[in-house]
Scaffold this motif. Sequence first.
Motif, mmCIF file in Angstrom:
data_model
loop_
_atom_site.group_PDB
_atom_site.id
_atom_site.type_symbol
_atom_site.label_atom_id
_atom_site.label_comp_id
_atom_site.label_asym_id
_atom_site.label_seq_id
_atom_site.Cartn_x
_atom_site.Cartn_y
_atom_site.Cartn_z
ATOM 1 N N LEU A 56 -6.866 6.817 5.131
ATOM 2 C CA LEU A 56 -7.906 6.851 4.104
ATOM 3 C C LEU A 56 -9.219 7.422 4.624
ATOM 4 O O LEU A 56 -10.084 7.820 3.837
ATOM 5 N N GLY A 83 -10.133 7.743 1.004
ATOM 6 C CA GLY A 83 -10.459 6.379 0.606
ATOM 7 C C GLY A 83 -11.477 6.322 -0.509
ATOM 8 O O GLY A 83 -11.350 5.529 -1.446
ATOM 9 N N GLN A 84 -12.489 7.183 -0.428
ATOM 10 C CA GLN A 84 -13.491 7.226 -1.491
ATOM 11 C C GLN A 84 -12.872 7.718 -2.794
ATOM 12 O O GLN A 84 -13.164 7.195 -3.867
ATOM 13 N N SER A 87 -10.648 4.929 -4.393
ATOM 14 C CA SER A 87 -11.291 3.667 -4.768
ATOM 15 C C SER A 87 -12.441 3.805 -5.757
ATOM 16 O O SER A 87 -12.888 2.796 -6.308
ATOM 17 N N THR A 88 -12.908 5.020 -5.997
ATOM 18 C CA THR A 88 -14.035 5.185 -6.908
ATOM 19 C C THR A 88 -13.621 4.949 -8.361
ATOM 20 O O THR A 88 -12.477 5.198 -8.742
ATOM 21 N N LYS A 89 -14.551 4.457 -9.135
ATOM 22 C CA LYS A 89 -14.296 4.236 -10.565
ATOM 23 C C LYS A 89 -14.602 5.484 -11.371
ATOM 24 O O LYS A 89 -14.042 5.679 -12.440
ATOM 25 N N GLN A 99 -6.919 12.304 -8.603
ATOM 26 C CA GLN A 99 -7.166 10.932 -8.182
ATOM 27 C C GLN A 99 -5.950 10.056 -8.446
ATOM 28 O O GLN A 99 -5.553 9.263 -7.589
ATOM 29 N N ARG A 103 -3.886 8.059 -5.643
ATOM 30 C CA ARG A 103 -3.691 6.608 -5.720
ATOM 31 C C ARG A 103 -2.216 6.245 -5.593
ATOM 32 O O ARG A 103 -1.871 5.262 -4.942
ATOM 33 N N LYS A 107 -0.795 4.290 -2.290
ATOM 34 C CA LYS A 107 -0.711 2.929 -2.800
ATOM 35 C C LYS A 107 -0.377 1.967 -1.666
ATOM 36 O O LYS A 107 0.455 2.255 -0.816
ATOM 37 N N TYR A 110 -5.070 0.845 0.213
ATOM 38 C CA TYR A 110 -6.463 0.567 -0.181
ATOM 39 C C TYR A 110 -6.549 -0.654 -1.046
ATOM 40 O O TYR A 110 -5.583 -1.188 -1.497
#
Length: 110
Positions: A56, A83-84, A87-89, A99, A103, A107, A110
């Motif tokens: 990540l 990683g960013q 994990s970002t919204k 994204q 993910r 999976k 993170y």
Amino acid sequence: MAATESFHGQTLTMLRFGWIDADDWQAQKSATGQMAGLDDTVYRHKLMTVPGPYILNGPVQLVDGAGPKAAAELTAAGLTTIGQLVSTKTVPAQYAKLQAAARERYKGLY
């Protein structure tokens, strides 16, 4: 047995473990003799990637489908690592599929 590592700058991005035979090496293409390599089949069938959260920390351009343009635009949005990205919204709309794929790929890390 052999171990290989991939670095991007100072960040470990992949660690592989397995075996390499002498005939797995591809001949050097340059006359200077500075570059011998391994065929992709060696990476797929003889070297196992060691999973771990260290992945990540790798740069976002290592995500499949993230070319130079995507990497530049994601970096401008403040997303420089895998990683960013996972994990970002909020991610630029054109990279929502990238994204989602990241993910899925990472999976459990993170």
